[in-house]
Write a protein that holds these residues in place. Structure first.
Motif, PDB file in Angstrom:
ATOM      1  N   VAL A 111      26.638  11.244  -7.308  1.00  0.00           N
ATOM      2  CA  VAL A 111      25.262  11.743  -7.274  1.00  0.00           C
ATOM      3  C   VAL A 111      24.334  10.548  -7.371  1.00  0.00           C
ATOM      4  N   GLY A 112      23.185  10.652  -6.714  1.00  0.00           N
ATOM      5  CA  GLY A 112      22.242   9.542  -6.756  1.00  0.00           C
ATOM      6  C   GLY A 112      20.967   9.855  -6.001  1.00  0.00           C
ATOM      7  N   MET A 113      20.305   8.795  -5.564  1.00  0.00           N
ATOM      8  CA  MET A 113      19.033   8.924  -4.838  1.00  0.00           C
ATOM      9  C   MET A 113      19.092   8.083  -3.570  1.00  0.00           C
ATOM     10  N   GLN A 114      18.465   8.596  -2.523  1.00  0.00           N
ATOM     11  CA  GLN A 114      18.316   7.852  -1.275  1.00  0.00           C
ATOM     12  C   GLN A 114      16.836   7.583  -1.049  1.00  0.00           C
ATOM     13  N   LEU A 115      16.517   6.347  -0.722  1.00  0.00           N
ATOM     14  CA  LEU A 115      15.149   5.956  -0.378  1.00  0.00           C
ATOM     15  C   LEU A 115      15.083   5.772   1.137  1.00  0.00           C
ATOM     16  N   VAL A 116      14.111   6.411   1.767  1.00  0.00           N
ATOM     17  CA  VAL A 116      13.849   6.207   3.196  1.00  0.00           C
ATOM     18  C   VAL A 116      12.391   5.802   3.318  1.00  0.00           C
ATOM     19  N   GLN A 117      12.141   4.694   4.010  1.00  0.00           N
ATOM     20  CA  GLN A 117      10.756   4.261   4.200  1.00  0.00           C
ATOM     21  C   GLN A 117      10.536   3.847   5.646  1.00  0.00           C
ATOM     22  N   PHE A 118       9.345   4.144   6.115  1.00  0.00           N
ATOM     23  CA  PHE A 118       8.928   3.774   7.464  1.00  0.00           C
ATOM     24  C   PHE A 118       7.871   2.696   7.304  1.00  0.00           C
ATOM     25  N   ARG A 119       8.120   1.528   7.920  1.00  0.00           N
ATOM     26  CA  ARG A 119       7.275   0.363   7.694  1.00  0.00           C
ATOM     27  C   ARG A 119       6.975  -0.330   9.014  1.00  0.00           C
ATOM     28  N   TYR A 120       5.724  -0.827   9.134  1.00  0.00           N
ATOM     29  CA  TYR A 120       5.348  -1.549  10.348  1.00  0.00           C
ATOM     30  C   TYR A 120       6.216  -2.787  10.531  1.00  0.00           C
ATOM     31  N   GLU A 121       6.395  -3.186  11.794  1.00  0.00           N
ATOM     32  CA  GLU A 121       7.192  -4.375  12.085  1.00  0.00           C
ATOM     33  C   GLU A 121       6.518  -5.627  11.544  1.00  0.00           C
ATOM     34  N   GLU A 122       7.286  -6.692  11.439  1.00  0.00           N
ATOM     35  CA  GLU A 122       6.836  -7.911  10.777  1.00  0.00           C
ATOM     36  C   GLU A 122       5.577  -8.512  11.398  1.00  0.00           C
ATOM     37  N   LEU A 124       3.025  -7.037  12.712  1.00  0.00           N
ATOM     38  CA  LEU A 124       1.843  -6.289  12.288  1.00  0.00           C
ATOM     39  C   LEU A 124       1.570  -6.445  10.792  1.00  0.00           C
ATOM     40  N   ARG A 125       2.605  -6.710  10.016  1.00  0.00           N
ATOM     41  CA  ARG A 125       2.455  -6.791   8.560  1.00  0.00           C
ATOM     42  C   ARG A 125       1.610  -7.972   8.124  1.00  0.00           C
ATOM     43  N   ASP A 126       1.556  -9.028   8.929  1.00  0.00           N
ATOM     44  CA  ASP A 126       0.793 -10.220   8.560  1.00  0.00           C
ATOM     45  C   ASP A 126      -0.692  -9.921   8.391  1.00  0.00           C
ATOM     46  N   ASP A 127      -1.194  -8.945   9.118  1.00  0.00           N
ATOM     47  CA  ASP A 127      -2.622  -8.614   9.063  1.00  0.00           C
ATOM     48  C   ASP A 127      -2.943  -7.478   8.093  1.00  0.00           C
ATOM     49  N   LEU A 128      -1.944  -6.978   7.378  1.00  0.00           N
ATOM     50  CA  LEU A 128      -2.154  -5.834   6.502  1.00  0.00           C
ATOM     51  C   LEU A 128      -1.979  -6.199   5.030  1.00  0.00           C
ATOM     52  N   VAL A 129      -2.650  -5.477   4.168  1.00  0.00           N
ATOM     53  CA  VAL A 129      -2.392  -5.559   2.735  1.00  0.00           C
ATOM     54  C   VAL A 129      -1.019  -4.917   2.512  1.00  0.00           C
ATOM     55  N   TRP A 130      -0.253  -5.400   1.524  1.00  0.00           N
ATOM     56  CA  TRP A 130       1.126  -4.924   1.384  1.00  0.00           C
ATOM     57  C   TRP A 130       1.212  -3.412   1.191  1.00  0.00           C
ATOM     58  N   THR A 131       0.204  -2.794   0.623  1.00  0.00           N
ATOM     59  CA  THR A 131       0.242  -1.338   0.451  1.00  0.00           C
ATOM     60  C   THR A 131       0.030  -0.595   1.764  1.00  0.00           C
ATOM     61  N   GLU A 132      -0.503  -1.273   2.783  1.00  0.00           N
ATOM     62  CA  GLU A 132      -0.732  -0.644   4.087  1.00  0.00           C
ATOM     63  C   GLU A 132       0.458  -0.801   5.031  1.00  0.00           C
ATOM     64  N   GLU A 133       1.462  -1.572   4.629  1.00  0.00           N
ATOM     65  CA  GLU A 133       2.636  -1.793   5.479  1.00  0.00           C
ATOM     66  C   GLU A 133       3.450  -0.521   5.671  1.00  0.00           C
ATOM     67  N   TYR A 134       3.423   0.354   4.669  1.00  0.00           N
ATOM     68  CA  TYR A 134       4.295   1.523   4.656  1.00  0.00           C
ATOM     69  C   TYR A 134       3.565   2.761   5.171  1.00  0.00           C
ATOM     70  N   LEU A 135       4.189   3.428   6.131  1.00  0.00           N
ATOM     71  CA  LEU A 135       3.654   4.682   6.650  1.00  0.00           C
ATOM     72  C   LEU A 135       4.098   5.854   5.774  1.00  0.00           C
ATOM     73  N   ASP A 136       5.320   5.782   5.260  1.00  0.00           N
ATOM     74  CA  ASP A 136       5.855   6.869   4.441  1.00  0.00           C
ATOM     75  C   ASP A 136       7.021   6.336   3.622  1.00  0.00           C
TER      76      ASP A 136
END
Length: 195
Positions: A111-122, A124-136
């Motif tokens: 038993v455990g937990m699975q993390l799934v995250q959707f994140r902009y490609e590298e 695009l990430r250079d121009d974003l604040v780290w909290t804006e990198e993640y869509l979900d």
């Protein structure tokens, strides 16, 4: 699910403290790779496991896996590319049986937990604040069952093959191709060593 996980952890800790009195037993670490599915597409995983022989016929431990959709690119409404990343961790019990001196077969329940995250490609990430990198970001409770086969190379080294199913609650996200994320089969091969 949190209550179940805490009860399992306490049970494993109690068994660990009072179960094994044989001083010759030791921890075993397994490192390897495998294949599973994310958003109904195959992905390659990196896997690690720490196992302890609680009794001659039972192991307990923790396991983790990480995978990434490197081969696949998603697009948002503005045509910006993003990828899916996932990983899981679990605690498990593994009853097992010695077939002969070299082979050991078992069943792993976890038993455990699975993390799934959707994140902009590298790029695009250079121009974003780290909290804006993640869509979900999704944290999903998970249960696993697997058949295991282990071949002993020498007393401290072995090869292990796991084939199983990872069950997760059906989870909706607008960023996946199939919208609903579901459980998946997995297989992995690992090299194990005792310490």
């Amino acid at each position: 699910m949190k209550k179940l996980t805490i009860i399992c952890l306490l049970g494993l800790l109690t068994s660990f403290l009072f179960g094994n009195t044989n001083s010759e037993t030791s921890f075993k670490v397994y490192l390897g790779s495998g294949i599973t599915q994310l958003d109904n597409e195959p992905v390659i995983s990196l896997d690690a496991t720490l196992s302890y022989p609680l009794y001659q016929w039972m192991n307990v431990g923790i396991s983790g896996s990480a995978f990434h959709t490197l081969e696949r690119e998603y697009k948002d409404a503005l045509d910006n590319a993003y990828q899916a990343e996932s990983g899981f961790s679990e605690i498990f019990i593994q009853p097992h049986w010695n077939v002969n001196e070299k082979w050991d077969l078992g069943v792993r329940l976890g038993v455990g937990m699975q993390l799934v995250q959707f994140r902009y490609e590298e790029d695009l990430r250079d121009d974003l604040v780290w909290t804006e990198e993640y869509l979900d970001k999704l944290e999903i409770p998970m249960q696993t069952i697997a058949m295991t086969a282990e071949y002993t190379l020498c007393p401290a080294h072995s090869l292990s093959l796991d084939l199983g199913y990872r069950n997760i609650k059906e989870t909706n996200t607008p960023f996946a191709d199939d919208i609903t994320l579901t459980g998946a089969f997995f297989g992995k091969i690992q090299y194990g060593f005792s310490f």
